[in-house]
Design an enzyme around this catalytic site. Structure first.
Site, short mmCIF file in Angstrom:
data_model
loop_
_atom_site.label_atom_id
_atom_site.label_comp_id
_atom_site.label_asym_id
_atom_site.label_seq_id
_atom_site.Cartn_x
_atom_site.Cartn_y
_atom_site.Cartn_z
N ARG A 152 7.54 148.15 -39.42
CA ARG A 152 7.88 146.74 -39.24
C ARG A 152 9.03 146.52 -38.26
O ARG A 152 9.34 145.39 -37.92
CB ARG A 152 8.20 146.09 -40.59
CG ARG A 152 9.30 146.72 -41.40
CD ARG A 152 9.26 146.16 -42.83
NE ARG A 152 10.17 146.83 -43.74
CZ ARG A 152 11.34 146.33 -44.10
NH1 ARG A 152 11.74 145.18 -43.63
NH2 ARG A 152 12.11 146.98 -44.95
N ARG B 48 19.66 145.24 -57.11
CA ARG B 48 19.04 146.48 -56.62
C ARG B 48 20.14 147.47 -56.30
O ARG B 48 21.07 147.18 -55.56
CB ARG B 48 18.21 146.20 -55.36
CG ARG B 48 17.52 147.44 -54.81
CD ARG B 48 16.70 147.12 -53.58
NE ARG B 48 17.54 146.80 -52.42
CZ ARG B 48 17.05 146.35 -51.26
NH1 ARG B 48 15.75 146.15 -51.12
NH2 ARG B 48 17.86 146.09 -50.25
N HIS C 246 24.28 142.15 -36.32
CA HIS C 246 25.14 141.08 -36.81
C HIS C 246 24.73 139.73 -36.24
O HIS C 246 24.86 138.69 -36.92
CB HIS C 246 26.60 141.39 -36.48
CG HIS C 246 27.24 142.28 -37.48
ND1 HIS C 246 28.39 142.99 -37.26
CD2 HIS C 246 26.87 142.60 -38.76
CE1 HIS C 246 28.72 143.68 -38.33
NE2 HIS C 246 27.81 143.46 -39.25
N ASN D 104 7.54 143.89 -48.16
CA ASN D 104 7.75 144.33 -46.78
C ASN D 104 7.44 145.82 -46.63
O ASN D 104 6.66 146.24 -45.77
CB ASN D 104 9.19 144.06 -46.34
CG ASN D 104 9.57 142.60 -46.46
OD1 ASN D 104 8.72 141.75 -46.67
ND2 ASN D 104 10.84 142.31 -46.31
N ASP D 105 8.08 146.63 -47.48
CA ASP D 105 7.84 148.07 -47.40
C ASP D 105 6.46 148.44 -47.92
O ASP D 105 5.81 149.34 -47.38
CB ASP D 105 8.92 148.83 -48.17
CG ASP D 105 10.12 149.17 -47.30
OD1 ASP D 105 9.93 149.42 -46.10
OD2 ASP D 105 11.25 149.18 -47.82
N ARG E 235 20.97 142.53 -52.78
CA ARG E 235 21.06 143.72 -51.93
C ARG E 235 22.52 144.18 -51.92
O ARG E 235 23.38 143.47 -51.41
CB ARG E 235 20.60 143.39 -50.51
CG ARG E 235 19.19 142.81 -50.43
CD ARG E 235 18.87 142.50 -48.96
NE ARG E 235 17.54 141.94 -48.80
CZ ARG E 235 17.27 140.65 -48.75
NH1 ARG E 235 18.27 139.77 -48.89
NH2 ARG E 235 16.05 140.22 -48.58
N CYS F 141 9.67 140.14 -54.41
CA CYS F 141 10.92 139.75 -53.75
C CYS F 141 10.89 139.98 -52.24
O CYS F 141 11.91 139.80 -51.57
CB CYS F 141 12.12 140.49 -54.36
SG CYS F 141 12.04 142.28 -54.19
N GLU G 169 7.52 149.61 -53.92
CA GLU G 169 7.49 149.56 -52.46
C GLU G 169 6.58 150.62 -51.85
O GLU G 169 6.37 150.64 -50.64
CB GLU G 169 8.91 149.75 -51.91
CG GLU G 169 9.89 148.70 -52.38
CD GLU G 169 11.32 149.09 -52.09
OE1 GLU G 169 11.87 148.61 -51.08
OE2 GLU G 169 11.89 149.88 -52.87
#
Length: 818
Positions: free
Chosen positions: A713, A588, A447, A702-703, A552, A750, A679
């Protein structure tokens, strides 16, 4: 007598004079050769005794039985890596035979981080031996003979003197300690003076300042309390002055603490962590005060302590109500903390402890600790990050009971340093003008990280225990996954100039944020935004976002005891669609599992959760989740498209499309377009087949990079080498675009790569027509697109596909002025 020395490495033998470092090229340490290695293994070139292995693991000195004293220094400027990439296999004083392993090293790491891999092999007692022959400009294998030396029968002897001894004490200010380069310069200087000069270590061991190898064997770290002594006052002064100057590696030595403290090795000049919020920052270190109050265990009576706890919780609830009434991530997190504050299990545990005679503060802290331990024992990174929320709540209630120390405000542009950071601590400093955040622990999805992202503050996490030894006020720099400690003046100036340039560029981009992104030759590129809330959406529209390329939906499903029902989901999605005011919305479906678990989804422990039940796999295994989400999304009034996460084969897409068609028919409406996230390498390599079923592709870089390069990562030990511009990743993107074009399907990106200024021309050159970026990057991405030419981008991308590695790709882009 002649002595033959074998090569300790496999590689290419090179004259020492061609080493790009004057200390070696000018033979300040001695004569020899250099080898450019092709294997990450240094072995003993003959029988002998290991004199010293440098603490950084990059160099070893070996006394051969045949007489030569051999220094082997792997790479150039590798001492600053502080051991990263090196694994010593021998220890000081160990006897070794020819071929025994001395050091293993990671060629890939050194190729990225070191100035050069070239490895000098030097005989340092050249007064006793003279080089006769050497093999150069030739490939050699470990164990091949490469040098022949002739014994001269002489040794250098320091001039004896009965003159009084002069001493000079100092704390070693060399950032990397007394390593090869400064040792060579000291030895050269000491040789200019007739009398003996010695360097005395804190242990009392003294060695000649004329012997670089002897000084190396002392393994003196930064800050070591040393003494320079000798019979020649001028020589002692000269050597001490040279050391005190820092020799180009000056780093101030912190004053010793009043009480003795345990240290864990030398503080390196850089630390590698995990990027929680991308960005560049430089500023003085600022530490938050640990506000944990001393809490007495025994209470003053059950009724008294109950009343104290009720009053403290009321105060905290009032503060959280005020924070939750705001907007953005901080408000949502405050709402989550409110739910924890009134949790019946926590209340019951605290009440039971008070009933046993414990104080309110102790009882509350004990209750929090019990549930935190349960989360900790789950062994799941995502659950572990929720421990912060519990402990933060515990801290706030205890402070409401006992108070806490006053926290001085940070200086402007400071970098906040902490072992870990609680959300409330960061919220309290939200308006303090922080330049960056660095934490020893914590995760990229905590958070605190979410709040930092909302504030636009660059943040590195998981930097390790060494961060605790950074003194307040020391200048720090954040760039990519690296935290630089006390960077030199030149590096600091360069970084500040880059930050100033970027700020100016951002202001200019904001002035034209509403203009479309069209290349100089008229090609339209859509610049969308990645979203996680309605607040994000409103802010992104102001930045010029043309739509949402990735919503997301996990934000609705995490940190709660039960999943959201259909109506709660519909209302949340509709609020985001309304904030976009008619702009396209690409959603998504739920990407949960692996590093994003949920309490209501008990999952068996997985050896490798990143490759386990997650994304579309989990949704198809739990059709109730998928069906509820699809119905909620179908009821949203917006120009809507859906896409599925972690697709690896066509069957997953086909099954989901059947479910979508059924629910659309039940609601009497047409099904929206259904695309996939690319991904996995499997999806990229079968894009032509998937495009027959998918309506569009969105590449999650990223993935895709993580799975292609086999680098987690979230792991700071390997994440620094994760770069989406690696040619292997670019080729998969190229394959995806080509597969989509075969069926007239468009491809977007993205992931983080979409917002990388060096990546944009390559992605556009490969045929990507949509870039979905974080809200803060929208205006600048649009401005960048307007400077590009498609034909030039295509030519650049073609060259990047055949480049050697990511570094070569980035260099290529830089050369083209992009």
């Amino acid at each position: 007598m002649s002595v033959t020395i074998a090569s300790p490495l496999a590689g290419w033998a090179t004259p020492l004079s061609e080493v790009p470092d004057p200390v070696f090229a000018e033979k300040m340490l001695g004569d020899g050769i250099a080898i450019d290695p092709v294997e990450g293994r240094l072995v003993a070139p003959g029988a002998g005794v290991v004199v010293s292995v440098h603490p950084a693991g990059h160099a070893v000195t070996l006394q051969l039985d045949a007489g030569p004293l051999l220094l082997m220094h792997i790479g150039l400027e590798t001492v600053g890596l502080a051991g990263v990439g090196f694994a010593p296999k021998a220890t000081d004083g160990q006897r070794v035979a020819a071929g025994d392993p001395l050091i293993e090293f990671d060629l890939d790491v050194l190729a990225r981080k070191a100035k050069s891999l070239i490895t000098p092999i030097i005989v340092t007692n050249g007064d006793a031996f003279a080089l006769e022959t050497s093999v150069v400009e030739s490939a050699v294998a470990a164990g091949d003979p490469v040098m022949t030396w002739r014994a001269t029968g002489t040794t250098a002897v320091d001039a004896a003197a009965d003159a009084p001894i002069t001493t000079r004490a100092l704390d070693l200010p060399l950032a990397h300690g007394l390593h090869a380069r400064p040792a060579a310069r000291i030895a050269k200087l000491a040789a200019d003076y007739p009398g003996p000069i010695e360097i005395v270590a804190p242990s009392g061991k003294a060695v000649s300042a004329r012997s670089a190898v002897a000084m190396l064997a002392l393994a003196l770290p930064h800050g070591a309390a040393i003494t320079v002594r000798g019979s020649d006052p001028d020589g002692v002064a000269a050597v001490a002055d040279l050391l005190a100057s820092g020799m180009g590696e000056l780093r101030a030595v912190a004053a010793a603490p009043e009480a003795a403290t345990e240290t864990v090795g030398e503080l390196p000049t850089t630390l590698t962590g995990v990027v929680a919020v991308a960005g560049v920052a430089i500023g003085p270190a600022f530490r938050v005060i640990d506000p944990a109050a001393e809490v007495s265990e025994q209470g003053q009576g059950i009724d008294t302590e109950r009343a104290v706890l009720v009053a403290a919780k009321h105060k905290v609830r009032t503060d959280l109500d005020r924070e939750a009434a705001g907007k953005g991530d901080a408000a949502e997190i405050a709402g989550a903390h409110l739910a924890l504050l009134d949790d019946p299990e926590l209340a019951a545990a605290a009440a039971a402890a008070i009933g046993e005679g414990k104080s309110a503060g102790f009882a509350w802290r004990q209750a929090i600790g019990r549930f935190a331990d349960q989360l900790r024992s789950a062994g799941n990174a995502r659950f572990a990050e929720r421990i912060d929320d519990l402990e933060d709540l515990g801290r706030r209630v205890v402070m409401a009971i006992h108070g806490g120390p006053e926290q001085a405000p940070p200086p402007p542009g400071a970098i906040l340093v902490a072992d870990d950071l609680y959300p409330s601590q960061l919220i309290a400093l939200a308006d303090a003008g922080l330049a960056g955040i660095a934490t020893a622990r914590g995760g990229a999805t905590s958070h605190a990280a979410i709040i930092a992202a909302g504030l636009g503050i660059p943040m590195l996490v998981s930097l390790g225990a060494a961060l605790g030894r950074v003194e307040p006020g020391v200048e720090l720099a954040i760039e990519r996954s690296m935290l630089s400690i006390a960077p030199d003046a030149s590096a600091a100036t360069t970084l500040r100039d880059r930050i100033a340039t970027r700020q100016a560029r951002r202001q200019a981009a904001l002035a034209t944020a509403s203009h479309p992104a069209v290349t100089t030759d008229g090609v339209r590129i859509e610049v969308f935004v990645n979203l996680g809330s309605a607040t994000d959406a409103r802010r992104a529209v102001e930045e010029g976002a043309e739509g949402c390329g990735l919503l997301r939906t996990e934000f609705l499903f995490l940190d709660r005891a039960t999943p959201p029902d259909e109506e709660e989901q519909r209302a949340a999605y509709q609020a985001i669609a309304d904030a976009l005011d008619g702009r396209p919305l690409i959603v998504r479906t739920l990407d949960i599992g692996a590093d994003k678990p949920a309490p209501y989804l008990p999952q068996a422990a997985e050896e490798n959760p990143a490759l386990g039940l997650r994304g579309i796999r989990l949704q198809l295994a739990r059709r109730d989740l998928l069906d509820t989400q699809l119905r909620a999304l179908l009821r949203v009034k917006a120009p809507l498209k859906l896409m599925l996460p972690m697709v690896a084969d066509r069957a997953e897409l086909a099954e989901t499309r059947r479910a979508l068609a059924k629910h659309a028919a039940d609601l009497g409406m047409a099904a929206p377009q259904l695309g996939i996230m690319v991904e996995t390498p499997a999806a990229a390599l079968t894009a032509a087949s998937l495009a027959a079923e998918a309506d569009f592709f969105s590449i999650g870089s990223n993935d895709l990079a993580q799975y292609t390069l086999a680098r987690d990562r979230t792991n700071p030990a390997v994440a620094a080498g994760l770069d989406g511009l690696h040619p292997a990743v670019l080729r998969l993107i190229d394959e995806t675009v080509r597969g989509g074009n075969a069926h007239k399907r468009w491809t977007g990106v993205c992931g983080e790569l979409a917002a990388d200024p060096q990546a944009a021309p390559l992605l556009i050159g490969l045929g990507v027509t949509e870039l979905s970026v974080p809200g803060a990057a929208v205006a600048e991405t649009k401005a960048l697109v307007r400077t590009l030419n498609l034909a030039q981008c295509q030519a650049l991308a073609a060259r990047a596909l055949i480049a050697a590695d990511a570094h070569a790709v980035r260099a290529l882009v830089s050369e083209q002025g992009q």
